[in-house]
Scaffold this motif. Structure first.
Motif, PDB file in Angstrom:
ATOM      1  N   UNK A 160       0.819  -1.203   0.000  1.00  0.00           N
ATOM      2  CA  UNK A 160       0.000   0.000   0.000  1.00  0.00           C
ATOM      3  C   UNK A 160       0.860   1.264   0.000  1.00  0.00           C
ATOM      4  N   UNK A 161       2.138   1.103   0.247  1.00  0.00           N
ATOM      5  CA  UNK A 161       3.012   2.280   0.360  1.00  0.00           C
ATOM      6  C   UNK A 161       3.625   2.636  -0.987  1.00  0.00           C
ATOM      7  N   UNK A 162       3.305   3.831  -1.475  1.00  0.00           N
ATOM      8  CA  UNK A 162       3.890   4.277  -2.744  1.00  0.00           C
ATOM      9  C   UNK A 162       5.400   4.447  -2.642  1.00  0.00           C
ATOM     10  N   UNK A 163       5.863   4.967  -1.512  1.00  0.00           N
ATOM     11  CA  UNK A 163       7.300   5.220  -1.408  1.00  0.00           C
ATOM     12  C   UNK A 163       8.067   3.898  -1.382  1.00  0.00           C
ATOM     13  N   UNK A 164       7.495   2.876  -0.742  1.00  0.00           N
ATOM     14  CA  UNK A 164       8.158   1.570  -0.751  1.00  0.00           C
ATOM     15  C   UNK A 164       8.143   0.983  -2.159  1.00  0.00           C
ATOM     16  N   UNK A 165       7.009   1.128  -2.858  1.00  0.00           N
ATOM     17  CA  UNK A 165       6.938   0.622  -4.234  1.00  0.00           C
ATOM     18  C   UNK A 165       7.987   1.329  -5.115  1.00  0.00           C
ATOM     19  N   UNK A 166       8.074   2.635  -4.986  1.00  0.00           N
ATOM     20  CA  UNK A 166       9.069   3.382  -5.771  1.00  0.00           C
ATOM     21  C   UNK A 166      10.485   2.922  -5.440  1.00  0.00           C
ATOM     22  N   UNK A 167      10.723   2.726  -4.151  1.00  0.00           N
ATOM     23  CA  UNK A 167      12.054   2.279  -3.751  1.00  0.00           C
ATOM     24  C   UNK A 167      12.365   0.900  -4.345  1.00  0.00           C
ATOM     25  N   UNK A 168      11.397  -0.007  -4.294  1.00  0.00           N
ATOM     26  CA  UNK A 168      11.654  -1.362  -4.812  1.00  0.00           C
ATOM     27  C   UNK A 168      11.893  -1.341  -6.323  1.00  0.00           C
ATOM     28  N   UNK A 169      11.178  -0.482  -7.027  1.00  0.00           N
ATOM     29  CA  UNK A 169      11.422  -0.348  -8.471  1.00  0.00           C
ATOM     30  C   UNK A 169      12.842   0.146  -8.727  1.00  0.00           C
ATOM     31  N   UNK A 170      13.237   1.150  -7.982  1.00  0.00           N
ATOM     32  CA  UNK A 170      14.598   1.686  -8.115  1.00  0.00           C
ATOM     33  C   UNK A 170      15.631   0.596  -7.796  1.00  0.00           C
ATOM     34  N   UNK A 171      15.363  -0.137  -6.727  1.00  0.00           N
ATOM     35  CA  UNK A 171      16.257  -1.227  -6.319  1.00  0.00           C
ATOM     36  C   UNK A 171      16.372  -2.266  -7.434  1.00  0.00           C
ATOM     37  N   UNK A 172      15.242  -2.656  -8.000  1.00  0.00           N
ATOM     38  CA  UNK A 172      15.252  -3.686  -9.051  1.00  0.00           C
ATOM     39  C   UNK A 172      15.938  -3.185 -10.315  1.00  0.00           C
ATOM     40  N   UNK A 173      15.770  -1.933 -10.632  1.00  0.00           N
ATOM     41  CA  UNK A 173      16.459  -1.381 -11.806  1.00  0.00           C
ATOM     42  C   UNK A 173      17.974  -1.380 -11.603  1.00  0.00           C
ATOM     43  N   UNK A 174      18.392  -1.013 -10.400  1.00  0.00           N
ATOM     44  CA  UNK A 174      19.828  -1.048 -10.109  1.00  0.00           C
ATOM     45  C   UNK A 174      20.340  -2.489 -10.176  1.00  0.00           C
ATOM     46  N   UNK A 175      19.529  -3.408  -9.678  1.00  0.00           N
ATOM     47  CA  UNK A 175      19.931  -4.821  -9.711  1.00  0.00           C
ATOM     48  C   UNK A 175      20.037  -5.328 -11.149  1.00  0.00           C
ATOM     49  N   UNK A 176      19.141  -4.875 -12.010  1.00  0.00           N
ATOM     50  CA  UNK A 176      19.213  -5.290 -13.426  1.00  0.00           C
ATOM     51  C   UNK A 176      20.548  -4.854 -14.046  1.00  0.00           C
ATOM     52  N   UNK A 177      20.996  -3.665 -13.719  1.00  0.00           N
ATOM     53  CA  UNK A 177      22.301  -3.200 -14.205  1.00  0.00           C
ATOM     54  C   UNK A 177      23.414  -4.084 -13.641  1.00  0.00           C
ATOM     55  N   UNK A 178      23.298  -4.379 -12.358  1.00  0.00           N
ATOM     56  CA  UNK A 178      24.289  -5.226 -11.679  1.00  0.00           C
ATOM     57  C   UNK A 178      24.380  -6.609 -12.336  1.00  0.00           C
ATOM     58  N   UNK A 179      23.227  -7.166 -12.663  1.00  0.00           N
ATOM     59  CA  UNK A 179      23.199  -8.483 -13.308  1.00  0.00           C
ATOM     60  C   UNK A 179      23.809  -8.403 -14.703  1.00  0.00           C
ATOM     61  N   UNK A 180      23.443  -7.384 -15.437  1.00  0.00           N
ATOM     62  CA  UNK A 180      24.001  -7.233 -16.794  1.00  0.00           C
ATOM     63  C   UNK A 180      25.525  -7.188 -16.766  1.00  0.00           C
ATOM     64  N   UNK A 181      26.051  -6.462 -15.781  1.00  0.00           N
ATOM     65  CA  UNK A 181      27.505  -6.326 -15.686  1.00  0.00           C
ATOM     66  C   UNK A 181      28.210  -7.595 -15.264  1.00  0.00           C
TER      67      UNK A 181
END
Lengths: 184, 184, 184, 184
Positions: A160-181
């Motif tokens: 229900x928390x927008x800020x947590x959802x935004x944070x998790x999206x940011x986290x997952x995007x950073x992780x996608x870069x990490x995986x690519x590398x």
């Protein structure tokens, strides 16, 4: 664009686990190039080297599953200031038999989740130490400490928390870069 | 002179475990006022709060056993730079159900044991962190890191090293003082 | 009733340090049998064994001061998930020269303090690990993690939170028992 | 082929430091695409936020130096089971002022070195925890724990051990791959 297969390991077994709910939210929020799937770890016998002789089928399946993924995402509560046994056991089972470490080189990330106030910090960093040995390079930033998780979910286990959802999206995007590398 | 009952928890399950052999040596070497006994932990189901409803008999027996002792001695290998799941699970099961921590106030000590070179340092200190939370005051000095344990035992699992035997005696004597000071 | 002399070491040097303010609150809240005094650590040269030959006067004074107390209370912020250098330096200087550990056997306790949310957990537990080696038995429970400290103090640096004051009194009373049991 | 500039930070200040000697050996053994240089950290004042107003020239120079490199290699002894203050201080100074973290994103690696037996394990892993926060991704494998270093060097501080030299070459080659993958 390559899609990376990512295993999610959840360090809590109870049916209504907050960590499972966060794991499910992650699946929905993942960027297109990450395909996330929860892998069962609650059925793994406690590690005992003698069992390698008879090789429990669940160990075999788990090792095969880990071997097949490109990266690993850990979602963990804290039990007594450290990693829950069920999750540490999965790390140990996956690292064996001797000389056949199934985690080798798979990029990782950790989200620690707690109904308490301190972000399950102790579990987060103890897990990092174990992952050094099995050669899982763990993303540094952003760190993810989800506190007071009970306030972030509705009765159906949805965020229900927008800020947590935004944070998790940011986290997952950073992780996608990490995986690519760092993926093999 | 009061005799203190001390539980030994061993963090390895295999039959020929080096840690079990060191645990047995400790029983023989203990000073008169410590009565050491190994408590089984390999039969405890992985912690899952849902199981509190049906309460596995092994959990119940283990909790009763811990409640009955005056102190706890941990003998542990290192798995992947941290505590083996079987031992962390015992800590977790013993700390529950919520509000009924069976470890509370029992003086502890840790011996980490490894066939490797680094004394199972990672397991030793991760275990210390968990024991803070369950209120087990752990003896500081002497620390006990037993490396290359394979060279210290004969074919019957008996200690062959005089210096290790002397060290363990010194360790146990210091622990006896620690228990006298800090037991309930 | 014996009064125990307790050194307070504060891991922050800035003039308006939150940690210093908490340290001063502790002095006021201490039970009758604990006499708390802040010991200066900001003037200690970074540890360098070569300096033992010329022995900085500040090192000498600090070692003498630590040797004279019955216990040590650490109040520390977290810098980068670990102990601030100034506090780690004090631990190192006090533990030397080789063979003359001034901390030996003095009962300790840790309060970690942060304007952030995670209680300075990383500093708290890294400090515990260092204190094992210098043989400072550190109180297990209650742990003290003071988060969002900026909200707990008024413009004169006085505690405004009753619940924090009550907690600190409880903490200090438990520490007094710990010192009585374990002081030399 | 691009050459990467790598800062070496050494956690020991004494003139005849084993760690400095290992750092010098690393410079000689580095692969062609890594250019290693030791950066001075012994002259940095203990971190105190108040000093940001007057900004010590050594802080400024150090921050500029870190900002200019592509990666960071830490060579550290263990003091009291954790990171020496001089090295933790460098991490802290480099991470500031608030909002200007000079370490951000620079790939790192750690070699811990000790005359003792346990590989300076405690320093190695505490440093890893701090580096998570400043967003230095630290190479997982191979880990480098150099024990009994006194036996590995001759009177001129040169490596005499072929197996250690081979290991360091292997370590540096792995680090070169790590830097290529993760640098800016």
């Amino acid at each position: 664009m390559k899609t990376f297969k990512i295993a999610i390991l959840v360090g809590s077994l109870r049916k209504e686990s907050f960590n499972k709910k966060i794991a499910k939210a992650l699946i929905e929020l993942a960027p297109e190039n990450l395909s996330l799937e929860i892998i069962e770890i609650g059925n793994l016998a406690l590690y005992n080297e003698d069992l390698e002789q008879e090789l429990p089928i669940e160990w075999q399946q788990f090792r095969t599953a880990i071997k097949a993924v490109d990266g690993v995402l850990f979602v963990t509560p804290e039990y007594n200031r450290s990693v829950p046994a069920v999750l540490k056991n999965a790390v140990d089972v996956g690292s064996r038999p001797y000389g056949k470490n199934n985690w080798d080189g798979k990029p990782g990330a950790i989200i620690s989740v707690t109904p308490g106030l301190l972000g399950a910090f102790g579990a987060n960093h103890h897990l990092r130490q174990a992952l050094v040995f099995v050669n899982v390079p763990v993303m540094a930033q952003p760190e993810a400490y989800i506190s007071q998780v009970g306030n972030l979910l509705d009765e159906n286990g949805k965020l229900t928390s927008d800020s947590t959802r935004d944070f998790l999206v940011k986290f997952l995007n950073a992780y996608a870069v990490w995986v690519e590398r760092n993926a093999g």
